[in-house]
Design an enzyme around this catalytic site. Structure first.
Site, PDB file in Angstrom:
ATOM      1  N   ASP A   1       0.617  -1.156  -0.222  1.00 32.54           N
ATOM      2  CA  ASP A   1       0.158  -0.006   0.126  1.00 32.54           C
ATOM      3  C   ASP A   1       0.997   1.282  -0.130  1.00 32.54           C
ATOM      4  O   ASP A   1       0.311   2.383  -0.113  1.00 32.54           O
ATOM      5  CB  ASP A   1      -1.030  -0.014   1.107  1.00 32.54           C
ATOM      6  CG  ASP A   1      -2.191  -0.725   0.918  1.00 32.54           C
ATOM      7  OD1 ASP A   1      -2.477  -1.016  -0.322  1.00 32.54           O
ATOM      8  OD2 ASP A   1      -3.247  -0.794   1.717  1.00 32.54           O
TER       9      ASP A   1
ATOM     10  N   ASP B   1     -10.105  -7.167  11.490  1.00 31.51           N
ATOM     11  CA  ASP B   1     -10.014  -8.641  11.602  1.00 31.51           C
ATOM     12  C   ASP B   1     -11.070  -9.211  12.506  1.00 31.51           C
ATOM     13  O   ASP B   1     -11.487 -10.179  12.107  1.00 31.51           O
ATOM     14  CB  ASP B   1      -8.702  -8.942  11.960  1.00 31.51           C
ATOM     15  CG  ASP B   1      -8.147  -7.985  13.172  1.00 31.51           C
ATOM     16  OD1 ASP B   1      -8.751  -7.215  13.497  1.00 31.51           O
ATOM     17  OD2 ASP B   1      -7.044  -8.284  13.802  1.00 31.51           O
TER      18      ASP B   1
HETATM   19  O1  LIG Z   1      -3.816   0.708   4.576  1.00 27.67           O
HETATM   20  C1  LIG Z   1      -3.255  -0.046   5.320  1.00 27.67           C
HETATM   21  C2  LIG Z   1      -2.810  -0.180   6.561  1.00 27.67           C
HETATM   22  C3  LIG Z   1      -2.235  -1.328   7.037  1.00 27.67           C
HETATM   23  N1  LIG Z   1      -1.810  -2.354   6.303  1.00 27.67           N
HETATM   24  C4  LIG Z   1      -1.118  -3.517   6.789  1.00 27.67           C
HETATM   25  O2  LIG Z   1      -2.026  -4.061   7.757  1.00 27.67           O
HETATM   26  C5  LIG Z   1      -1.114  -4.692   8.684  1.00 27.67           C
HETATM   27  C6  LIG Z   1      -1.335  -4.418  10.286  1.00 27.67           C
HETATM   28  O3  LIG Z   1      -1.267  -2.779  10.195  1.00 27.67           O
HETATM   29  P1  LIG Z   1      -0.318  -2.310  11.561  1.00 27.67           P
HETATM   30  O4  LIG Z   1      -0.414  -0.846  11.310  1.00 27.67           O
HETATM   31  O5  LIG Z   1       0.791  -3.037  11.844  1.00 27.67           O
HETATM   32  O6  LIG Z   1      -1.507  -2.593  12.714  1.00 27.67           O
HETATM   33  P2  LIG Z   1      -1.389  -3.373  14.209  1.00 27.67           P
HETATM   34  O7  LIG Z   1      -2.358  -2.852  15.035  1.00 27.67           O
HETATM   35  O8  LIG Z   1       0.144  -3.800  14.612  1.00 27.67           O
HETATM   36  O9  LIG Z   1      -1.860  -4.941  13.649  1.00 27.67           O
HETATM   37  C7  LIG Z   1      -2.752  -5.629  14.504  1.00 27.67           C
HETATM   38  O10 LIG Z   1      -4.178  -5.280  14.129  1.00 27.67           O
HETATM   39  C8  LIG Z   1      -4.779  -4.982  13.104  1.00 27.67           C
HETATM   40  C9  LIG Z   1      -6.066  -4.419  13.313  1.00 27.67           C
HETATM   41  O11 LIG Z   1      -6.928  -5.163  13.820  1.00 27.67           O
HETATM   42  C10 LIG Z   1      -4.623  -6.586  12.251  1.00 27.67           C
HETATM   43  O12 LIG Z   1      -5.355  -6.069  11.120  1.00 27.67           O
HETATM   44  C11 LIG Z   1      -3.289  -6.864  12.248  1.00 27.67           C
HETATM   45  O13 LIG Z   1      -3.229  -8.011  11.732  1.00 27.67           O
HETATM   46  C12 LIG Z   1      -2.904  -6.971  13.484  1.00 27.67           C
HETATM   47  O14 LIG Z   1      -1.607  -7.582  13.699  1.00 27.67           O
HETATM   48  C13 LIG Z   1       0.608  -4.254   8.531  1.00 27.67           C
HETATM   49  O15 LIG Z   1       1.106  -5.482   7.830  1.00 27.67           O
HETATM   50  C14 LIG Z   1       0.187  -3.059   7.404  1.00 27.67           C
HETATM   51  O16 LIG Z   1       1.290  -3.127   6.406  1.00 27.67           O
HETATM   52  C15 LIG Z   1      -2.191  -2.459   4.827  1.00 27.67           C
HETATM   53  O17 LIG Z   1      -1.642  -3.109   4.091  1.00 27.67           O
HETATM   54  N2  LIG Z   1      -2.841  -1.201   4.501  1.00 27.67           N
END
Ligand SMILES: O=c1ccn([C@@H]2O[C@H](COP(=O)(O)OP(=O)(O)O[C@H]3O[C@H](CO)[C@@H](O)[C@H](O)[C@H]3O)[C@@H](O)[C@H]2O)c(=O)[nH]1
Ligand SMILES: [Mn+2]
Length: 563
Positions: free
Chosen positions: A134, A454
């Site tokens: 993204d 999720d």
């Molecule tokens: O516009 C976006 C925003 C995020 N991501 C990806 O989504 C994942 C999770 O995003 P992150 O910012 O790391 O959020 P976290 O809070 O660390 O993630 C937790 O919480 C998210 C929302 O509940 C879940 O989707 C994730 O799997 C979970 O690990 C990463 O691989 C990002 O690269 C995208 O691909 N596009």
């Protein structure tokens, strides 16, 4: 010896928790008696007493939700060794990695996750790895191209010496003798691998420093004049396993979906839906694994473990996804910010596993494509043309996607002979306007409307009557990074709290899912527990402030002790 055909692929073993239950109930009765006492003397006291009563009522209520969720904990024991005897043809798996920002999520991290996925113990020609970017970053793309070259050495090395940790940065930070062996052949190859990995890291580091390639020619031409939030789709098959040979490298595909300022992109959920569609056109595997870019595979048998509940005939029609707990490396000792999610997975997770199943955690999860496309458990065995057409009626305008969707729903595998045949259709389904007027994000795919896509998506799957499995193999299947604390942990928790409340106050609320869907009652209570997480600060802050308030106003909210 028992007939392997008769042996189950997994067992659900109830945890013994009599003592724990006893304590939990005792606390519950103490809370109740406090409430009764407060209620009886409510009239004789002022505001502080009433506030304490309200806060304690809330604590008792949440404690009841916790007890209900933890009451019947189970452990899943999987038998990957029996899998090959029972299921001669393993199904294909499409593996999705999402990344969004090359600065916050350095490409070397994503590369390590991809390398660990390409090296898992699973027939390589049954795997395909799709990276969604993204950030639309040429550096991420460049890093993946370089990583695929290194993978041709790394994957055979891991398999030959049965290396346990297949994310190179992690592997090379430990002593070579610990994993692999001490033969001179091994030592030599280990040294070569280490040198090659260092070369790869330097190349990536240089690219980050100098923003290579700066001229945007050749393979990088598509990245010229792109802005992160305003660019056409870019899809590149980095490596194609053309020979369908077991020991060749699996497919590796880079996708940066189209983004336009006036089109909603729905964050990660939007990215996941593009991944589902493009992979549907290219490989159409019946199962899909998704991981965040910073969560590498830590146990090479992960996919085999995940397949056990999904393929066991007794549960084949019921279990929608296999979820592995999120486990973190390098976190702060004793987890002072609580962002290593120990309580969530270790206690609540195993309790949920004894109900309808764990929540979907967004990473480390194997989904069934049919379920993501919207199939219900009762219909699995009887998918006919009409039903498939019905489900696919709002799948968007791509005829190729509808055809591949129908095959997926009917359980047919039909991968096209080569990936480039589906490139044109893949561009179409990655367009920012493709989803308008379709069911994507509502009835099909990852759900829109909450930043915690999720839990939302998992809830809608459970609502249709599906179950899920929680697998905790040793060593842990995936290891990831958690924010170490400070503002990043606060931002993450704020996003989670908001996203969970968005679900609670929407038509996806678990109470409706129980009343009008197939969500089990106690599963509903567990969902309420997590969705109300963002509201807990109100009674907690209030209760914490009460003693200070009482000191200032010379009142009291605790019963006076009379000796
Ligand atoms: O516009 C976006 C925003 C995020 N991501 C990806 O989504 C994942 C999770 O995003 P992150 O910012 O790391 O959020 P976290 O809070 O660390 O993630 C937790 O919480 C998210 C929302 O509940 C879940 O989707 C994730 O799997 C979970 O690990 C990463 O691989 C990002 O690269 C995208 O691909 N596009
Ligand atoms: Mn993250």
């Amino acid at each position: 010896m028992a007939n392997p055909i008769a042996l189950p692929l997994y067992e659900k073993i109830p945890r013994k928790n009599t003592l724990q239950r006893l304590f939990d109930i005792l606390i519950f009765f103490l809370l109740l008696s406090l409430l009764i006492y407060r209620f009886l003397f409510l009239k004789n006291h002022g505001l502080t007493w009433l506030l304490a009563f309200l806060c304690e009522s809330w604590f008792t209520f949440t404690w009841a939700l916790v007890i209900s969720t933890k009451w019947n904990p189970v452990d899943y024991k999987t038998h990957p060794d029996r899998l090959l005897q029972r299921v001669p043809e393993l199904p294909s798996v499409d593996m999705f990695v999402t990344t969004a920002d090359p600065v916050l999520e350095p490409p070397i991290i994503t590369v390590n996750t991809v390398l660990s996925l390409l090296a898992i113990d699973y027939p390589a020609h049954k795997l395909a790895c799709y990276v969604s970017d993204d950030g639309c970053s040429p550096i991420t793309y460049y890093s993946l191209v370089e990583a695929s070259k290194f993978a041709k050495l790394w994957v055979p090395f891991c398999k030959k010496y049965n290396i346990h940790v297949r994310a190179p940065f992690r592997y090379f930070s430990s002593n070579p003798q610990t994993f692999g062996g001490s033969s001179s052949d091994f030592q030599q190859e280990w040294k070569r691998m280490k040198d090659e990995y260092e070369r790869l890291s330097h190349k990536i580091e240089d690219a980050v420093q100098k923003s290579v390639p700066s001229d945007f020619t050749g393979d990088f031409a598509e990245f010229s004049n792109t802005e992160r939030k305003n660019h056409p789709a870019i899809i590149k098959v980095i490596w194609e396993n053309k020979t369908s040979l077991l020991d060749e490298l699996s497919h590796l595909v880079y996708i940066s979906r189209e983004k336009r300022p006036n089109h909603p992109h729905h964050y990660k959920a939007g990215a996941m839906n593009v991944l589902a569609r493009v992979s549907g056109l290219m490989t159409n595997a019946p199962y899909m694994l998704n991981v965040d870019c910073d969560m590498f595979v830590n146990n090479p048998k992960t996919a085999l473990h995940a397949m056990c509940p999904l393929l066991d005939s007794k549960s084949e029609n019921k279990i929608a996804f296999s979820q592995f707990p999120q486990v973190f490396y390098g976190g702060l000792k004793d987890d002072p910010y609580g962002n290593q999610l120990v309580v969530l997975f270790k206690y609540m997770g195993h309790g949920l596993a004894g109900l309808q199943g764990p929540f979907y955690g967004g990473t480390g999860c194997f989904h069934s494509r049919k379920v993501i496309y919207g199939l219900s458990p009762d219909d699995v065995d009887s998918v006919n043309e009409k039903m498939a057409n019905n489900i696919l009626s709002n799948f968007g305008s791509s005829k190729e996607l509808i055809k591949s969707g129908a095959n997926a729903l009917k359980g047919k595998t039909d991968p096209p002979s080569n990936l480039s045949n589906s490139i044109q259709a893949s561009y179409q389904v990655s367009g920012s306007g493709y989803e308008y007027g379709t069911n994507w994000g509502t009835k099909v795919g990852w759900k829109y409307g909450s930043t915690v896509e999720d839990v939302h998506t998992g809830l809608m799957i459970h609502k249709r009557g599906w179950r899920s499995a929680l697998l905790s193999p040793n060593p842990p299947a995936f290891l990831g990074c958690a924010p170490s604390g400070g503002p990043s942990a606060a931002t993450q928790q704020k996003r989670w709290a908001t996203g969970l409340l968005e679900i609670l106050f929407s038509k996806s609320c678990p109470i409706f899912a129980t009343l009008f869907g197939e969500l089990q009652f106690r599963q509903c209570l567990a969902y309420l527990w997590i969705l109300m997480w963002g509201l807990r600060f109100i009674p907690e802050l209030c209760y914490a402030a009460l003693p200070a308030y009482c000191l200032i106003t010379n009142s009291h909210f605790l019963p006076k002790l009379i000796f």
